[in-house]
Design an enzyme around this catalytic site. Structure first.
Site, PDB file in Angstrom:
ATOM      1  N   ASP A   1       0.835  -1.185   0.000  1.00 24.22           N
ATOM      2  CA  ASP A   1       0.000   0.000   0.000  1.00 24.22           C
ATOM      3  C   ASP A   1       0.882   1.251   0.000  1.00 24.22           C
ATOM      4  OD1 ASP A   1      -2.696   1.308   0.475  1.00 24.22           O
ATOM      5  OD2 ASP A   1      -1.629   1.991   2.262  1.00 24.22           O
TER       6      ASP A   1
ATOM      7  N   GLU B   1       1.768  -0.451  -5.028  1.00 27.49           N
ATOM      8  CA  GLU B   1       0.835   0.621  -5.352  1.00 27.49           C
ATOM      9  C   GLU B   1       1.733   1.846  -5.530  1.00 27.49           C
ATOM     10  OE1 GLU B   1      -3.341   2.463  -3.735  1.00 27.49           O
ATOM     11  OE2 GLU B   1      -1.750   2.195  -2.276  1.00 27.49           O
TER      12      GLU B   1
END
Length: 750
Positions: free
Chosen positions: A389, A425
């Site tokens: 993330d 990401e």
């Protein structure tokens, strides 16, 4: 805070680093002396709590905690009634406080109290009144409810702009979860990892709780748990669909944000980690006194036995402690300056995540925490990879994103981590944080440019087809450098964050009222089209068009070069009723509705998705390991990739820049780079995919020799039921009518 409590505040009890007074609020004191337990020196490694047998044959647990700037550390042990005893750790080795406590067995609940200067102006936030979770705890028992006692400062201080400087001395131990000692005795000898090559992978993003909560084949007591995901009924769906990996939304122990708890909501997605070694306890059916560890391992084994890899979505960029007004749960109280990035005004946190804080990954001990956690989940919990993330926040050196950063360098040389699947990401919310296409080899990336292009094409919002050409063929403009391959692009149309696939074709606007934030949360850049009516409708034409658009989107995704990622439930028309930010919807908005799989309106979508995945698995031309060259490799002059207009001629430079709604893509299977496992050339069928986003039908002239003699229809998304489409054969050079807003996939016959 009451006026009586305010009168108990003692100003100047301890001088701060810059001479300003610290304010301490004296809360309730323990009613009885806290007993101490004997502790031996122990060892500084490994970090965390490790049960073992000492040199004299006495069983116990070694505790080791990095707290480099602290003045003292107390280990706190809790019995089944919550009674506390303490063991001061007096041994200090390279910033690590450690000790061995005889008789401490697996299942023991524990935490730490860390002593040091309360000096928020210089970043020091030590407060021994706060029980702290071990960052290396393998299991966590209890839930984070965030009453005022768990804040290191006085949360309700009347003057909020200085509230974080007022220390709260109330004991937090009764209100916070505890770490649990776990005995690691599993050698994974009976496990067989699938080790699916990247190019052959099909990823399925799912939420452990949301995927299993309403599944009728899973026993009620197992729904919402790791055991539920391991159940044959859950795995049967994954196998029928044909996916090769599940990407689990965060399963590290996480906490709920205060603003959600105040509104009666909870953090559902889990992007608020506080324990990087502990499986989230609320997802365990078997218990939370260490049983969650074994249950997670059994889930991984069951998925592996079905040929499915397990990828974890991990959140190492920030923690649940938020900013200066957040709670003191772990790292903030252990060594705030050592773990977090601080601003020049050290009261404040550098926030590249939008969540209040950012871990200071440049610090060796923080980097060690992250890499130790990653290796643990691979070697001791059996997982096969990670999706990071906001990975750009991890790649920052002192300030800027740096692809030679310590984090990326350590991962690249680590003998364990460089062998697993690594997905970035590739952005964060800080300056210069958008890094799509910039991560080095070994890494794949979520490709949001693929998402945006495909959404825009099918709502007929692209000015031309140049962008679609790149995205369909592996995004060579982003990834064809440094030895990267087409599978560096994780292609997706939807993800957990945003509309579901069905909502993408059912809503023009977000409808997040249930989140309690006035519909201000969630993106407004949805690139969606409601097909003529906002939300639910009984209009049969609108409903039919929406189903066709879903077929178009899924077919495009699964025919594209790269690694496709689907979201749980999209293959059968799951809806969140227009909510594009369901992070706090632990209810039927966020859960998969399994009744759709047997609904006659939606069952064909599942069957088509399964059929497309099987087609992809069966044809290497659809999962290439190398980028297309666009050049002829054989004597007949055929190129490995060619593009055609509806007139049946190859596209020119002008065609790429002209407004268009139709694109023909020819994939040659005659000269695929590489060899199979036996060393033989890889040969496959050739295909022609015609994508038509216009509302009206178009006559598409099928390219003639040498491209093909005949074509057989394999998929036609204008049809609800696909079993009628295969077998229809068209002569090369003849026009074929492509229905409005549809995809036709044809196999080349020679």
């Amino acid at each position: 805070m009451s006026s009586a409590a305010e009168q108990e505040a003692v100003a100047g009890e301890r001088a701060t680093g810059d001479g300003r007074p610290a304010v301490v609020v004296n809360g309730a004191r323990p009613a009885r002396p806290v007993p101490t337990v004997p502790v031996r020196p122990g060892r500084p490694t490994p970090l965390g709590a490790r049960f073992r047998t000492g040199p004299d044959g006495v069983a116990g647990t070694n505790f080791a905690l990095w707290a480099g700037g602290a003045e003292g550390v107390e280990l706190c042990l809790f019995d089944e009634h919550g009674r506390e005893s303490r063991a001061p750790l007096t041994e200090l080795t390279h910033g690590i406080w450690h000790g061995f406590v005889p008789g401490v067995m697996p299942g023991q609940r524990y935490g730490y109290r860390v002593h040091g200067r309360w000096d928020p102006w210089t970043g020091g936030r030590w407060n021994p009144a706060k029980l702290l979770l071990d960052p290396y705890a393998r299991a966590v028992d209890g839930d984070f409810t965030l009453p005022p006692e768990v804040y290191g400062h006085v949360r309700d201080w009347p003057d909020q702009h200085v509230a974080d400087t007022v220390r709260d001395d109330r004991d937090s131990a009764p209100y916070v979860p505890k770490g649990v000692v776990v005995h690691d005795d599993d050698d994974w000898a009976d496990d067989r990892r699938p080790k699916t090559p990247w190019a052959d992978s099909v990823i399925y993003e799912l939420h452990v709780r949301g995927f299993t909560m309403r599944h009728p084949g899973i026993p009620e007591e197992l729904r919402g748990t790791y055991a539920g995901l391991a159940h044959p009924a859950a795995i049967e769906h994954l196998v029928r669909l044909g996916v090769t990996a599940v990407e689990l939304l965060p399963v590290h122990q996480f906490a709920h944000e205060d603003h959600l708890l105040r509104r009666g909501l909870r953090n559902y997605w889990g992007y608020n980690s506080i324990g990087y070694f502990a499986p989230h306890a609320a997802y365990a059916a078997s218990g939370t006194a260490g049983q969650q560890v074994g249950e997670f391992k059994r889930m991984v084994r069951a998925l592996h036995a079905a040929g499915i890899e397990v990828i974890l979505d991990v959140v190492y960029n920030h923690t649940a402690e938020a900013g200066e007004l957040g709670p003191t749960l772990s790292l903030k109280g252990i060594d705030n300056r050592g773990y977090y990035r601080l601003q020049p005004d050290a009261r404040r946190y550098a926030d590249y995540t939008g969540c209040g804080n950012t871990l200071h990954v440049v610090q060796p001990h923080v980097l060690r925490l992250i890499t130790d956690s990653l290796r643990y989940w691979v070697t001791e919990m059996g997982v096969d990879g990670f999706r990071f993330d906001l990975a750009a926040a991890l790649a920052r050196s002192m300030h800027d994103v740096d692809m030679l950063s310590p984090f990326l360098a350590v991962i690249a040389q680590d003998p364990v981590l460089r062998r697993v699947k690594l997905i970035a990401e590739p952005w964060d919310v800080g300056s210069g944080g958008y890094q799509v296409g910039a991560f080095p080899p070994l890494w794949t990336e979520w490709n949001d440019r693929y998402r945006d292009a495909v959404r825009d094409f099918w709502r007929h919002a692209l000015p031309d087809v140049r962008e679609m050409g790149y995205r369909l063929s592996g995004s060579s403009d982003l990834y064809a450098w440094g030895g990267r391959r087409p599978y560096a692009s994780v292609n997706f149309v939807t993800a957990h964050d945003g509309f579901t696939l069905r909502d993408l074709v059912s809503y023009d606007r977000k409808h997040n009222e249930a989140n309690g934030e006035g519909n201000r949360d969630g993106t407004d850049d949805n690139r969606s089209w409601n097909c003529g009516a906002e939300g639910g409708t009984d209009d049969p034409d609108v409903r039919a068009l929406r189903r066709r658009q879903l077929r178009n989107l899924l077919t495009t995704l699964l025919l594209s070069t790269g690694v496709p990622m689907l979201v749980a439930g999209d293959e059968m028309g799951r809806t969140q009723r227009g909510n594009n930010n369901a992070y706090c919807q632990d209810n039927d908005i966020g859960w998969v509705d399994w009744s759709l799989r047997d609904d006659p309106e939606w069952r064909p979508l599942f069957e088509l998705t399964s059929r497309l995945i099987a087609l992809r698995h069966g044809h290497p031309v659809l999962r290439r390991r190398s980028f297309f060259s666009g050049r002829a490799h054989s004597a007949d002059g055929l190129r490995d990739l060619a593009w055609f207009t509806p007139h049946g001629r190859e596209m020119t430079e002008d065609d790429w820049y002209a407004p268009a709604a139709t694109l023909g893509m020819y994939l040659s299977g005659r000269d695929i780079p590489g060899r199979d496992e036996q060393g033989a050339p890889v040969l496959d069928d050739s295909f022609l995919a015609v994508l038509h986003a216009g509302a009206d039908p178009v006559d598409f002239v099928l390219p003639g020799p040498p491209w093909a003699v005949r074509y057989e229809v394999v998929v036609d998304t204008s049809r609800e039921e696909q079993d009628r489409a295969p077998g229809v054969v068209h002569r090369a050079g003849a026009p074929v009518t492509v229905a409005g807003r549809s995809v036709v996939l044809l196999r080349v016959l020679r």
